[in-house]
Enzyme design. Structure first.
Site, PDB file in Angstrom:
ATOM      1  N   LYS A   1       0.928  -1.342   0.089  1.00 35.97           N
ATOM      2  CA  LYS A   1       0.001   0.007  -0.003  1.00 35.97           C
ATOM      3  C   LYS A   1       0.935   1.250  -0.038  1.00 35.97           C
ATOM      4  CE  LYS A   1      -3.851  -2.089  -0.030  1.00 35.97           C
ATOM      5  NZ  LYS A   1      -5.052  -2.126  -1.103  1.00 35.97           N
TER       6      LYS A   1
ATOM      7  N   ALA B   1       3.059   6.949   1.106  1.00 33.30           N
ATOM      8  CA  ALA B   1       1.718   7.396   0.203  1.00 33.30           C
ATOM      9  C   ALA B   1       0.855   8.544   1.072  1.00 33.30           C
ATOM     10  CB  ALA B   1       1.311   6.466  -0.601  1.00 33.30           C
TER      11      ALA B   1
ATOM     12  N   GLU C   1       4.491  15.044   5.977  1.00 31.50           N
ATOM     13  CA  GLU C   1       4.237  15.638   7.228  1.00 31.50           C
ATOM     14  C   GLU C   1       5.120  14.653   7.951  1.00 31.50           C
ATOM     15  OE1 GLU C   1      -0.086  15.129   7.071  1.00 31.50           O
ATOM     16  OE2 GLU C   1       0.014  17.168   7.697  1.00 31.50           O
TER      17      GLU C   1
ATOM     18  N   GLU D   1      -3.533  16.740  -0.954  1.00 30.77           N
ATOM     19  CA  GLU D   1      -4.858  16.771   0.153  1.00 30.77           C
ATOM     20  C   GLU D   1      -5.698  17.894  -1.043  1.00 30.77           C
ATOM     21  OE1 GLU D   1      -1.500  16.862   0.890  1.00 30.77           O
ATOM     22  OE2 GLU D   1      -1.517  16.044   3.105  1.00 30.77           O
TER      23      GLU D   1
HETATM   24  C1  1HE Z   1      -3.278   3.632  -1.183  1.00 27.40           C
HETATM   25  C2  1HE Z   1      -2.703   4.759  -1.149  1.00 27.40           C
HETATM   26  C3  1HE Z   1      -3.302   5.809  -0.090  1.00 27.40           C
HETATM   27  C4  1HE Z   1      -1.269   3.825  -2.510  1.00 27.40           C
HETATM   28  N1  1HE Z   1      -4.275   5.345   0.663  1.00 27.40           N
HETATM   29  N2  1HE Z   1      -4.403   3.299  -0.649  1.00 27.40           N
HETATM   30  N3  1HE Z   1      -2.221  10.403  -0.680  1.00 27.40           N
HETATM   31  C5  1HE Z   1      -2.118  10.395  -1.843  1.00 27.40           C
HETATM   32  O1  1HE Z   1      -2.987  10.919  -2.527  1.00 27.40           O
HETATM   33  C6  1HE Z   1      -1.314   9.503  -2.660  1.00 27.40           C
HETATM   34  C7  1HE Z   1      -2.000   8.568  -3.411  1.00 27.40           C
HETATM   35  N4  1HE Z   1      -1.110   7.347  -3.880  1.00 27.40           N
HETATM   36  C8  1HE Z   1      -0.635   7.811  -5.180  1.00 27.40           C
HETATM   37  O2  1HE Z   1      -0.508   8.762  -5.766  1.00 27.40           O
HETATM   38  C9  1HE Z   1       0.345   6.610  -5.629  1.00 27.40           C
HETATM   39  O3  1HE Z   1      -0.104   5.064  -5.158  1.00 27.40           O
HETATM   40  C10 1HE Z   1       1.800   6.760  -5.467  1.00 27.40           C
HETATM   41  C11 1HE Z   1       2.352   7.908  -6.394  1.00 27.40           C
HETATM   42  C12 1HE Z   1       2.015   6.862  -3.822  1.00 27.40           C
HETATM   43  C13 1HE Z   1       2.518   5.250  -5.862  1.00 27.40           C
HETATM   44  O4  1HE Z   1       2.268   4.866  -7.141  1.00 27.40           O
HETATM   45  P1  1HE Z   1       2.495   3.287  -7.638  1.00 27.40           P
HETATM   46  O5  1HE Z   1       1.789   3.314  -9.112  1.00 27.40           O
HETATM   47  O6  1HE Z   1       3.706   2.825  -7.176  1.00 27.40           O
HETATM   48  O7  1HE Z   1       1.311   2.491  -6.914  1.00 27.40           O
HETATM   49  P2  1HE Z   1      -0.270   2.265  -6.939  1.00 27.40           P
HETATM   50  O8  1HE Z   1      -0.453   1.280  -8.151  1.00 27.40           O
HETATM   51  O9  1HE Z   1      -0.762   3.562  -6.977  1.00 27.40           O
HETATM   52  O10 1HE Z   1      -0.730   1.826  -5.604  1.00 27.40           O
HETATM   53  C14 1HE Z   1      -0.384   0.416  -4.966  1.00 27.40           C
HETATM   54  C15 1HE Z   1      -1.447   0.156  -3.842  1.00 27.40           C
HETATM   55  O11 1HE Z   1      -1.348   0.943  -2.887  1.00 27.40           O
HETATM   56  C16 1HE Z   1      -2.936   0.346  -4.462  1.00 27.40           C
HETATM   57  O12 1HE Z   1      -3.648  -0.570  -3.925  1.00 27.40           O
HETATM   58  P3  1HE Z   1      -3.978  -1.930  -4.763  1.00 27.40           P
HETATM   59  O13 1HE Z   1      -5.193  -2.766  -3.801  1.00 27.40           O
HETATM   60  O14 1HE Z   1      -5.000  -1.458  -5.914  1.00 27.40           O
HETATM   61  O15 1HE Z   1      -3.081  -2.574  -5.080  1.00 27.40           O
HETATM   62  C17 1HE Z   1      -3.321   1.750  -4.018  1.00 27.40           C
HETATM   63  O16 1HE Z   1      -4.767   1.892  -3.867  1.00 27.40           O
HETATM   64  C18 1HE Z   1      -2.707   1.757  -2.594  1.00 27.40           C
HETATM   65  N5  1HE Z   1      -2.255   3.017  -2.198  1.00 27.40           N
HETATM   66  N6  1HE Z   1      -1.533   5.064  -1.873  1.00 27.40           N
HETATM   67  C19 1HE Z   1      -4.631   4.049   0.113  1.00 27.40           C
HETATM   68  N7  1HE Z   1      -2.834   6.986  -0.006  1.00 27.40           N
HETATM   69  C20 1HE Z   1      -2.899  13.025   8.451  1.00 27.40           C
HETATM   70  S1  1HE Z   1      -3.749  14.100   6.918  1.00 27.40           S
HETATM   71  C21 1HE Z   1      -2.665  13.614   5.488  1.00 27.40           C
HETATM   72  C22 1HE Z   1      -3.470  13.872   4.547  1.00 27.40           C
HETATM   73  C23 1HE Z   1      -2.890  13.023   3.093  1.00 27.40           C
HETATM   74  O17 1HE Z   1      -1.916  12.237   3.370  1.00 27.40           O
HETATM   75  S2  1HE Z   1      -3.739  13.079   1.808  1.00 27.40           S
HETATM   76  C24 1HE Z   1      -2.566  12.546   0.656  1.00 27.40           C
HETATM   77  C25 1HE Z   1      -3.086  11.075   0.453  1.00 27.40           C
END
Ligand code: 1HE
Length: 269
Positions: A36, A73, A123, A143
């Site tokens: 994840k 992530a 963060e 965000e």
């Molecule tokens: C996730 C998350 C996540 C990956 N929550 N499941 N964060 C974001 O908005 C970032 C979202 N993530 C991404 O943009 C990409 O996943 C990455 C650039 C980090 C990595 O890309 P990649 O191609 O290596 O991986 P992927 O295929 O997108 O993800 C692999 C798996 O991880 C996939 O799940 P699967 O079950 O389909 O295999 C994704 O759904 C999962 N995954 N990131 C949940 N963030 C205290 S407040 C803080 C507020 C925030 O942090 S907001 C920012 C959130």
């Protein structure tokens, strides 16, 4: 550098999403949810908090890194929609408590960054005292695009590294910085080639561990607080902290060693 670790026995050895190991005075905590992308769910934030309030007693420096292709992530988005407003506030405060333990816990913390360092991952990185970034690292605050706001102390800590203006840009426009841009903006203290960040962090950690503990305490605990104070309050605290550090036997011995020509000069081994 040969990075051989020893597993930590007891509670810290049993955490399911955080691998905790030691190497001498350095404790290494590795986010361990690579499938994840080390997204932080409620369980992982609780484990980070638990680990930092229960560091092995011999630890004098902590290194935080991420398993797999990315550092972190950010928030696990699969848990967001289930929360009420009140639960959201409590959730954010749990992150604050955990990351306060990084910044104001017992030991200096170095984060090793690679791949995605986004949202809550940034963060987390901003809560460490130093950051080593591999050239694969990239930084984003999605965000804004996800319809939420930072909740893991980003609004307080990230502007102290890069300024309010850059953070505003990242959040409003979704701008992403690569490792070099992030470095120039002030996110990282050191840049490293891919795969070499951990060795660099351990080298730095060993140097930090060799300092007098009270000096490290003053730098990690007093310095950021003084920076938040009005100047006259800050100078008063500085005078107290400086006298406390100087009065310690470790300081007296280190000063004697220099005067007796037993200690290295600045910039020389
Ligand atoms: C996730 C998350 C996540 C990956 N929550 N499941 N964060 C974001 O908005 C970032 C979202 N993530 C991404 O943009 C990409 O996943 C990455 C650039 C980090 C990595 O890309 P990649 O191609 O290596 O991986 P992927 O295929 O997108 O993800 C692999 C798996 O991880 C996939 O799940 P699967 O079950 O389909 O295999 C994704 O759904 C999962 N995954 N990131 C949940 N963030 C205290 S407040 C803080 C507020 C925030 O942090 S907001 C920012 C959130």
């Amino acid at each position: 550098m040969n990075l051989e670790f020893e597993p930590v026995p007891g509670l810290l050895g049993q955490l399911s999403m955080l691998r905790v190991e030691t190497r001498g005075a350095v404790v290494h905590l590795r986010l361990n949810r690579p499938a994840k992308r080390n997204a932080v769910n409620d369980e992982l934030i609780a484990q980070i908090h638990t680990a930092f309030i229960n560091l092995p007693p011999q630890s004098r420096v902590a290194v935080v890194s991420g398993e797999g292709e990315h550092f972190c992530a950010g928030l696990d988005l699969s848990e967001v929609s289930d929360r009420t407003v009140a639960e959201g506030i409590v959730h954010s405060r749990l992150w604050h408590a955990a990351f306060d333990q990084l910044q104001f816990g017992r030991v200096p913390v170095i984060a090793v960054l690679h791949g995605a360092v986004v949202g809550g991952g940034l963060e987390l990185a901003a809560s460490a005292h130093l950051r080593v970034a591999e050239r694969s690292a990239f930084y984003g605050l999605p965000e804004g695009q996800r319809g939420i706001f930072v909740g893991g102390s980003g609004s307080a800590r990230i502007p102290r590294l890069i300024g309010v203006s850059r953070m505003t840009d990242m959040m409003l426009t979704g701008r992403v910085f690569d490792a070099e841009e992030g470095h120039a903006a002030g996110i990282s203290n050191y840049l490293a080639a891919p795969g070499e960040g951990l060795a660099r962090a351990f080298e730095l950690a060993e140097r930090i561990a060799a300092n007098a503990p009270l000096s490290n305490f003053a730098v990690t605990q007093a310095l950021p607080r003084i920076a938040d104070m009005a100047q006259s309050d800050g100078l008063f605290v500085e005078a107290l902290m400086s006298a406390i550090a100087q009065g310690d036997e470790a300081a007296k011995e280190r000063v004697r060693a220099f005067l007796d020509k037993r200690a290295p000069k600045v910039g020389k081994p």
